[in-house]
Write a protein that holds these residues in place. Structure first.
Motif, PDB file in Angstrom:
ATOM      1  N   TYR A  72       0.928  -1.282  -0.024  1.00 58.51           N
ATOM      2  CA  TYR A  72       0.081   0.019   0.099  1.00 58.51           C
ATOM      3  C   TYR A  72       0.748   1.283  -0.152  1.00 58.51           C
ATOM      4  N   GLN A  73       0.392   2.299  -0.500  1.00 55.51           N
ATOM      5  CA  GLN A  73       1.090   3.661  -0.528  1.00 55.51           C
ATOM      6  C   GLN A  73       0.132   4.747  -0.615  1.00 55.51           C
ATOM      7  N   LEU A 109       3.239  -2.468  -7.575  1.00 54.30           N
ATOM      8  CA  LEU A 109       2.121  -2.343  -6.820  1.00 54.30           C
ATOM      9  C   LEU A 109       1.154  -3.635  -6.665  1.00 54.30           C
ATOM     10  N   LEU A 110       1.049  -4.276  -5.444  1.00 51.83           N
ATOM     11  CA  LEU A 110       0.351  -5.552  -5.494  1.00 51.83           C
ATOM     12  C   LEU A 110      -1.142  -5.305  -5.467  1.00 51.83           C
ATOM     13  N   ALA A 111      -1.878  -6.286  -6.085  1.00 45.95           N
ATOM     14  CA  ALA A 111      -3.249  -6.050  -6.499  1.00 45.95           C
ATOM     15  C   ALA A 111      -4.043  -6.423  -4.890  1.00 45.95           C
ATOM     16  N   PHE A 112      -5.147  -5.660  -5.017  1.00 47.33           N
ATOM     17  CA  PHE A 112      -6.177  -5.722  -3.636  1.00 47.33           C
ATOM     18  C   PHE A 112      -6.730  -6.979  -3.897  1.00 47.33           C
ATOM     19  N   GLY A 172      -6.778   1.136   2.405  1.00 44.01           N
ATOM     20  CA  GLY A 172      -7.142   2.455   2.197  1.00 44.01           C
ATOM     21  C   GLY A 172      -6.775   3.493   3.020  1.00 44.01           C
ATOM     22  N   SER A 173      -7.071   4.791   2.912  1.00 41.26           N
ATOM     23  CA  SER A 173      -6.814   5.955   3.866  1.00 41.26           C
ATOM     24  C   SER A 173      -8.160   6.458   4.540  1.00 41.26           C
ATOM     25  N   PHE A 174      -8.287   6.797   5.699  1.00 37.94           N
ATOM     26  CA  PHE A 174      -9.453   7.136   6.153  1.00 37.94           C
ATOM     27  C   PHE A 174      -9.125   8.311   6.932  1.00 37.94           C
ATOM     28  N   PRO A 219      -6.097   5.133  -2.987  1.00 33.98           N
ATOM     29  CA  PRO A 219      -5.633   5.984  -4.411  1.00 33.98           C
ATOM     30  C   PRO A 219      -4.742   4.809  -5.157  1.00 33.98           C
ATOM     31  N   MET A 220      -4.446   3.568  -4.789  1.00 37.53           N
ATOM     32  CA  MET A 220      -3.911   2.680  -5.482  1.00 37.53           C
ATOM     33  C   MET A 220      -5.117   2.147  -6.745  1.00 37.53           C
ATOM     34  N   ARG A 221      -6.272   2.082  -6.037  1.00 35.92           N
ATOM     35  CA  ARG A 221      -7.483   1.497  -7.062  1.00 35.92           C
ATOM     36  C   ARG A 221      -8.219   2.610  -7.275  1.00 35.92           C
TER      37      ARG A 221
END
Length: 591
Positions: A317-318, A443-446, A452-454, A490-492
């Protein structure tokens, strides 16, 4: 020897069973081996049911009689009167008698008597009269140590017996047996009332009691009746006492129910066993305490939990933090090799940026998922203040944190509260060797769980626990009464939910709480995690894991005199939600 007819044997055995019937429980006396003894005086009248025992008139079902010029007397009555064992053995179909010096076995079927292993003819000793065992008076007197006289004019037999007291000192070993004895603090107890046992046991040699063996002893009883409680004690040499018995009377009045008792009486930390009937009937759908919810949006929460079990190297995650942030990760090594997990920090600005770490929750890699979640949360809730700083030059990438290497099937869980004075990109990466170049990994897949960011990392629930009168609850982590926090991945590039609100700190506050117990009921499945209650860490459970099938645990008790109750909690990784916090009102009966 002429065999008895089958019909006669059947009738005889039935009669013997009646004559050796079990006395009702209410008549069972408290037993203690007496230190001293006195004279037992018995008057028997030939062929009359009237008799006298120590001056009190009694009725016999088998009166004394004369057979072939010999006087025969009822064995069971005299045995009981003199404190001798006389009982029917249903398995062997024999009568056993014990005197201070002889063991006597009477075999009615085979018309035999055995005295300390030596055979005697049945007719020389005993007779069956109207289905009752009668013993020759002269023979019984010899073996019981009794004295008798016969008054021919009154057709009356007078029997005197003085039982020789048995001592507890053994000169061969130079030591005494200990003495078992106890009483109750009062004559009777109510249903569900704690029973106070007063130990009166002692060792005459003053070497102390080493072991207690109780039967029937319970903290409380939940059915009225009379209960025999026995105690046997041993000294340091292994010498045992005689068994002491005392009857406990439980009245019909209720003090506490079986459900209430452990909640009122057990201390904080105690586990309360339940079954589904008890849960459904008393705890499953309790009313919810009203709460006022406020959210802290001052600290951005980054959650890295997907792929929870990774199978390749890469970036898990990033996202970026500017100001206050919380970094949370929960991952398991699903590869076949040893790898390292790290958090990289990249300065996204043209000037140096300082990262200050103010709190942390860490745990060593482990295959025990519930352990790592619980231990990392404990570490974080302890809130040991730290002030670690790291300054990153412009556009540079540093390793912010690197966890110890973890092996296949091991997992890690971590929390870090950070404060930055500029924009920093944090990357959760897994690689064989961690370096700044790990920033270039794919980037590894979900694949499920949470990522996520909250904006919300802390919630405060204010409740009124001062005046409620029935058991109530707070539900945590159901997604309905406690909604899951919204965020963005943000990755997805999509909006997401923090299912379970992992990484979020709950602060539950009540002013002037009433006298009550606070318990946890894990309704979602397997649970293991901590609570911080008025500054003290409480583990639930204290060892192992718990589920609703197992029961509930008492987390806290209030006296009604506290200024406030404060509970801090964060959903532990590896544990299932929802959970119920049960608030159970107590009164003066509670300990």
């Amino acid at each position: 020897m002429k065999p008895l007819k089958k019909e006669w044997v059947v009738l005889l055995v039935m009669a013997m069973l009646l004559s050796f019937g079990i006395a009702p429980l209410a008549s069972a006396a408290e037993k203690e081996a007496p230190m001293a003894s006195g004279t037992t005086y018995v008057l028997l009248y030939i062929d009359k049911p009237d008799a006298f025992l120590n001056g009190k008139q009694v009725k016999l079902d088998a009166p004394a009689t004369i057979l072939k010029d010999k006087t025969f007397v009822p064995a069971k009555f005299l045995g009981d009167a003199f404190g001798m064992k006389v009982e029917w053995n249903d398995k062997t179909r024999q009568i056993n008698m014990e005197t201070p010096t002889h063991n006597i076995m009477i075999d009615i079927d085979n018309k035999s008597v055995w005295i300390n292993g030596y055979w005697m003819k049945f007719d020389d000793v005993a007779a069956i009269v109207n289905g009752r065992l009668m013993i020759k008076l002269t023979w019984l007197a010899d073996y019981m140590g009794a004295k008798y006289t016969y008054n021919n004019e009154l057709r009356r037999v007078e029997v005197l017996h003085v039982k020789t007291p048995t001592g507890i000192y053994d000169p061969n070993r130079g030591n005494s047996n200990p003495v078992a004895k106890f009483t109750f603090a009062k004559p009777s107890y109510k249903i569900g009332e704690p029973v106070k046992y007063v130990d009166l046991s002692y060792d005459p040699d003053a070497e102390g009691i080493q072991r207690y063996e109780w039967t029937g002893k319970q903290e409380a009883f939940f059915t009225p009746g009379t209960y025999p409680i026995t105690l046997t004690v041993s000294d340091i040499h292994g010498n045992k006492s005689e068994t002491y018995t005392r009857n406990l009377v439980i009245t019909n009045e209720t003090y506490l129910s079986a459900i209430e008792y452990p909640i009122f009486m057990k201390p904080v930390g105690s586990f309360i066993k339940t079954d589904w009937s008890m849960l459904w009937g008393a705890f499953w759908e309790l009313p919810q305490l009203p709460k006022t919810v406020s959210e802290d949006r001052s600290r951005k929460l980054l959650v890295s939990d997907s792929p929870e079990t990774f199978t390749e190297r890469g970036i898990l995650y990033q996202d970026e933090v500017e100001g206050k942030g919380r970094l949370y990760a929960d991952h398991v090594n699903g590869t076949k090799e040893k790898l390292s997990l790290a958090i990289l920090a990249k300065n996204m600005t043209d000037k140096p940026i300082t990262i200050k770490t103010t709190n942390k929750g860490e745990v060593w890699p482990s295959v025990y998922a519930n352990l790592i979640g619980s231990e990392a949360t404990v570490d974080f809730l302890m809130n040991d203040q730290i002030n670690d700083t790291m300054t990153i030059p412009a556009h540079q990438t540093f390793i912010y944190k690197q966890m110890p290497d973890f092996y296949p099937d091991q997992g890690v869980n971590l929390f870090y509260d950070v404060e930055t004075d500029g924009k920093v990109q944090f990357s959760f990466v897994v690689d064989r060797e961690i370096s700044q170049n790990s920033q270039t990994l794919p980037l590894l897949a979900f694949n499920g769980h949470v990522r996520g960011s909250f904006p919300v990392s802390e919630m405060t629930w204010k409740i009124d626990a001062s005046s409620f009168t029935q058991p109530s609850r707070l539900v945590i982590g159901d997604g309905i009464t406690d909604p899951f926090q919204p965020g963005y991945d943000p990755m997805r590039k999509k909006e997401v939910k923090n299912d379970g609100n992992y990484g979020v700190i709950y602060k539950i506050h009540a002013d002037k709480p009433r006298k009550m117990a606070v318990m946890i009921l894990p309704k979602g499945g397997v649970y293991k995690g901590p609570f911080k209650i008025n500054g003290d860490i409480r583990l639930a459970p204290e060892s192992g894991v718990m589920t609703a099938f197992d029961g509930m645990q008492i987390l806290a008790k209030t006296t009604g005199k506290e200024d406030s109750l404060d509970i801090e909690f964060s959903p532990p990784a590896g544990s299932a939600l929802p959970i119920d916090l049960i608030f159970y009102p107590l009164d003066e009966r509670a300990e």
